[in-house]
Design a protein around this motif. Structure first.
Motif, PDB file in Angstrom:
ATOM      1  N   HIS A  90      -3.091  -6.460   4.789  1.00  0.00           N
ATOM      2  CA  HIS A  90      -4.502  -6.771   4.543  1.00  0.00           C
ATOM      3  C   HIS A  90      -4.586  -8.185   3.991  1.00  0.00           C
ATOM      4  CE1 HIS A  90      -5.260  -2.499   5.029  1.00  0.00           C
ATOM      5  NE2 HIS A  90      -4.305  -2.265   4.154  1.00  0.00           N
ATOM      6  N   LYS A  91      -5.124  -9.082   4.791  1.00  0.00           N
ATOM      7  CA  LYS A  91      -5.219 -10.478   4.354  1.00  0.00           C
ATOM      8  C   LYS A  91      -6.658 -10.974   4.383  1.00  0.00           C
ATOM      9  CE  LYS A  91      -0.559 -11.591   5.360  1.00  0.00           C
ATOM     10  NZ  LYS A  91       0.312 -12.517   4.770  1.00  0.00           N
ATOM     11  N   GLU A  92      -7.613 -10.095   4.710  1.00  0.00           N
ATOM     12  CA  GLU A  92      -9.000 -10.498   4.767  1.00  0.00           C
ATOM     13  C   GLU A  92      -9.587 -10.619   3.363  1.00  0.00           C
ATOM     14  OE1 GLU A  92      -8.752  -6.139   4.718  1.00  0.00           O
ATOM     15  OE2 GLU A  92      -7.883  -7.527   6.116  1.00  0.00           O
ATOM     16  N   LEU A  93     -10.588 -11.460   3.221  1.00  0.00           N
ATOM     17  CA  LEU A  93     -11.304 -11.648   1.957  1.00  0.00           C
ATOM     18  C   LEU A  93     -10.365 -11.932   0.787  1.00  0.00           C
ATOM     19  CD1 LEU A  93     -13.966  -8.816   2.329  1.00  0.00           C
ATOM     20  CD2 LEU A  93     -14.255 -11.259   2.760  1.00  0.00           C
ATOM     21  N   ALA A  94      -9.410 -12.810   1.012  1.00  0.00           N
ATOM     22  CA  ALA A  94      -8.465 -13.255  -0.022  1.00  0.00           C
ATOM     23  C   ALA A  94      -7.617 -12.116  -0.577  1.00  0.00           C
ATOM     24  CB  ALA A  94      -9.208 -13.977  -1.143  1.00  0.00           C
ATOM     25  N   ARG A  95      -7.439 -11.061   0.195  1.00  0.00           N
ATOM     26  CA  ARG A  95      -6.567  -9.970  -0.236  1.00  0.00           C
ATOM     27  C   ARG A  95      -5.153 -10.241   0.247  1.00  0.00           C
ATOM     28  NH1 ARG A  95      -8.581  -4.320   1.567  1.00  0.00           N
ATOM     29  NH2 ARG A  95      -6.732  -3.741   0.440  1.00  0.00           N
ATOM     30  N   ASN A  96      -4.208  -9.755  -0.494  1.00  0.00           N
ATOM     31  CA  ASN A  96      -2.822  -9.829  -0.074  1.00  0.00           C
ATOM     32  C   ASN A  96      -2.222  -8.458  -0.333  1.00  0.00           C
ATOM     33  OD1 ASN A  96      -0.405 -10.744   0.827  1.00  0.00           O
ATOM     34  ND2 ASN A  96       0.139 -11.832  -1.044  1.00  0.00           N
ATOM     35  N   GLY A  97      -2.496  -7.518   0.566  1.00  0.00           N
ATOM     36  CA  GLY A  97      -2.070  -6.146   0.354  1.00  0.00           C
ATOM     37  C   GLY A  97      -1.401  -5.553   1.575  1.00  0.00           C
ATOM     38  N   ILE A  98      -0.942  -4.320   1.395  1.00  0.00           N
ATOM     39  CA  ILE A  98      -0.264  -3.625   2.478  1.00  0.00           C
ATOM     40  C   ILE A  98      -0.514  -2.129   2.350  1.00  0.00           C
ATOM     41  CG2 ILE A  98       1.912  -3.381   1.234  1.00  0.00           C
ATOM     42  CD1 ILE A  98       3.316  -3.958   3.968  1.00  0.00           C
ATOM     43  N   THR A  99      -0.575  -1.466   3.479  1.00  0.00           N
ATOM     44  CA  THR A  99      -0.661  -0.010   3.537  1.00  0.00           C
ATOM     45  C   THR A  99       0.536   0.490   4.324  1.00  0.00           C
ATOM     46  OG1 THR A  99      -3.075  -0.053   3.513  1.00  0.00           O
ATOM     47  CG2 THR A  99      -2.044   1.964   4.287  1.00  0.00           C
ATOM     48  N   ILE A 100       1.254   1.462   3.752  1.00  0.00           N
ATOM     49  CA  ILE A 100       2.418   2.045   4.421  1.00  0.00           C
ATOM     50  C   ILE A 100       2.203   3.546   4.512  1.00  0.00           C
ATOM     51  CG2 ILE A 100       4.914   2.413   4.306  1.00  0.00           C
ATOM     52  CD1 ILE A 100       5.027  -0.118   2.524  1.00  0.00           C
ATOM     53  N   GLU A 101       2.435   4.112   5.693  1.00  0.00           N
ATOM     54  CA  GLU A 101       2.303   5.547   5.895  1.00  0.00           C
ATOM     55  C   GLU A 101       3.628   6.124   6.382  1.00  0.00           C
ATOM     56  OE1 GLU A 101      -0.889   5.788   8.697  1.00  0.00           O
ATOM     57  OE2 GLU A 101      -2.406   5.514   7.150  1.00  0.00           O
ATOM     58  N   LEU A 102       3.876   7.373   5.999  1.00  0.00           N
ATOM     59  CA  LEU A 102       5.028   8.083   6.534  1.00  0.00           C
ATOM     60  C   LEU A 102       4.721   9.577   6.554  1.00  0.00           C
ATOM     61  CD1 LEU A 102       6.572   9.346   3.808  1.00  0.00           C
ATOM     62  CD2 LEU A 102       7.413   7.032   3.675  1.00  0.00           C
ATOM     63  N   THR A 103       5.511  10.321   7.312  1.00  0.00           N
ATOM     64  CA  THR A 103       5.369  11.768   7.412  1.00  0.00           C
ATOM     65  C   THR A 103       6.640  12.402   6.886  1.00  0.00           C
ATOM     66  OG1 THR A 103       3.992  11.515   9.384  1.00  0.00           O
ATOM     67  CG2 THR A 103       4.920  13.695   8.978  1.00  0.00           C
ATOM     68  N   VAL A 104       6.462  13.408   6.009  1.00  0.00           N
ATOM     69  CA  VAL A 104       7.597  14.118   5.440  1.00  0.00           C
ATOM     70  C   VAL A 104       7.532  15.566   5.903  1.00  0.00           C
ATOM     71  CG1 VAL A 104       8.744  14.836   3.307  1.00  0.00           C
ATOM     72  CG2 VAL A 104       7.623  12.601   3.421  1.00  0.00           C
ATOM     73  N   TYR A 105       8.651  16.077   6.383  1.00  0.00           N
ATOM     74  CA  TYR A 105       8.754  17.464   6.838  1.00  0.00           C
ATOM     75  C   TYR A 105       9.559  18.239   5.803  1.00  0.00           C
ATOM     76  CZ  TYR A 105       7.094  15.505  11.198  1.00  0.00           C
ATOM     77  OH  TYR A 105       6.352  14.852  12.137  1.00  0.00           O
ATOM     78  N   LEU A 106       8.946  19.278   5.234  1.00  0.00           N
ATOM     79  CA  LEU A 106       9.558  20.056   4.166  1.00  0.00           C
ATOM     80  C   LEU A 106       9.927  21.451   4.646  1.00  0.00           C
ATOM     81  CD1 LEU A 106       7.079  19.068   1.320  1.00  0.00           C
ATOM     82  CD2 LEU A 106       9.366  18.155   1.744  1.00  0.00           C
ATOM     83  N   PRO A 107      10.940  22.053   4.038  1.00  0.00           N
ATOM     84  CA  PRO A 107      11.364  23.388   4.466  1.00  0.00           C
ATOM     85  C   PRO A 107      10.336  24.458   4.116  1.00  0.00           C
ATOM     86  CG  PRO A 107      12.648  22.665   2.573  1.00  0.00           C
ATOM     87  CD  PRO A 107      11.778  21.517   2.971  1.00  0.00           C
ATOM     88  N   PRO A 108      10.398  25.613   4.815  1.00  0.00           N
ATOM     89  CA  PRO A 108       9.483  26.711   4.505  1.00  0.00           C
ATOM     90  C   PRO A 108       9.656  27.141   3.053  1.00  0.00           C
ATOM     91  CG  PRO A 108      10.939  27.287   6.345  1.00  0.00           C
ATOM     92  CD  PRO A 108      11.359  25.960   5.851  1.00  0.00           C
ATOM     93  N   GLY A 109       8.560  27.567   2.449  1.00  0.00           N
ATOM     94  CA  GLY A 109       8.598  28.042   1.077  1.00  0.00           C
ATOM     95  C   GLY A 109       8.434  26.955   0.029  1.00  0.00           C
ATOM     96  N   THR A 110       8.336  25.694   0.456  1.00  0.00           N
ATOM     97  CA  THR A 110       8.132  24.602  -0.490  1.00  0.00           C
ATOM     98  C   THR A 110       6.713  24.672  -1.037  1.00  0.00           C
ATOM     99  OG1 THR A 110       9.654  23.193   0.751  1.00  0.00           O
ATOM    100  CG2 THR A 110       8.174  22.094  -0.776  1.00  0.00           C
ATOM    101  N   THR A 111       6.578  24.522  -2.345  1.00  0.00           N
ATOM    102  CA  THR A 111       5.254  24.489  -2.962  1.00  0.00           C
ATOM    103  C   THR A 111       4.810  23.043  -3.075  1.00  0.00           C
ATOM    104  OG1 THR A 111       5.744  26.476  -4.230  1.00  0.00           O
ATOM    105  CG2 THR A 111       3.926  25.117  -5.009  1.00  0.00           C
ATOM    106  N   VAL A 112       3.745  22.705  -2.349  1.00  0.00           N
ATOM    107  CA  VAL A 112       3.212  21.344  -2.356  1.00  0.00           C
ATOM    108  C   VAL A 112       1.709  21.419  -2.140  1.00  0.00           C
ATOM    109  CG1 VAL A 112       3.705  21.017   0.115  1.00  0.00           C
ATOM    110  CG2 VAL A 112       3.445  19.022  -1.374  1.00  0.00           C
ATOM    111  N   THR A 113       0.954  20.568  -2.857  1.00  0.00           N
ATOM    112  CA  THR A 113      -0.499  20.511  -2.699  1.00  0.00           C
ATOM    113  C   THR A 113      -0.922  19.077  -2.411  1.00  0.00           C
ATOM    114  OG1 THR A 113      -1.095  20.013  -4.998  1.00  0.00           O
ATOM    115  CG2 THR A 113      -0.708  22.340  -4.444  1.00  0.00           C
TER     116      THR A 113
END
Length: 109
Positions: A45-68
């Motif tokens: 993100h370099k618009e409007l004098a910003r100097n930022g970044i967005t990073i995305e990833l996908t995590v695959y967890l085993p069955p029975g994992t408690t996550v919200t």
């Protein structure tokens, strides 16, 4: 995609006491062996004098994992917010449950 140990972090206890003073937050950290961590999109993100970044990833967890959707995920020492609710998926290699897919996002700047 690489299977690796990640951390699921639940934060609780934030709020105010009877005097209006902030209460300390408590982190509960659980190590989980992820089935896979897959890179996603990244964007600068370099618009409007910003100097930022967005990073995305996908995590695959085993069955029975408690996550919200309120948890935080730490992968390789970097903390990501969970985007939306974790989704249960079925493994393409068998008839049983495959685990959970969580979409994670880090935005800076």
């Amino acid at each position: 995609m690489i299977g690796e140990t990640i951390k699921l972090i639940s934060v609780s206890g934030a709020g105010w006491d009877d005097n209006g003073d902030p209460l300390p937050e408590t982190e509960v950290i659980t190590e989980v062996q992820a089935l896979a961590v897959a890179p996603g999109a990244s964007e600068e993100h370099k618009e409007l004098a910003r100097n930022g970044i967005t990073i995305e990833l996908t995590v695959y967890l085993p069955p029975g994992t408690t996550v919200t959707e309120d948890d935080i995920v730490e992968v390789r020492g970097v903390r990501y917010e969970i985007e939306g609710r974790p989704v249960e998926w079925v493994s393409p290699f068998g008839a049983g449950p495959g685990g959970y897919e969580i979409l994670c996002r880090l935005a800076q700047g």
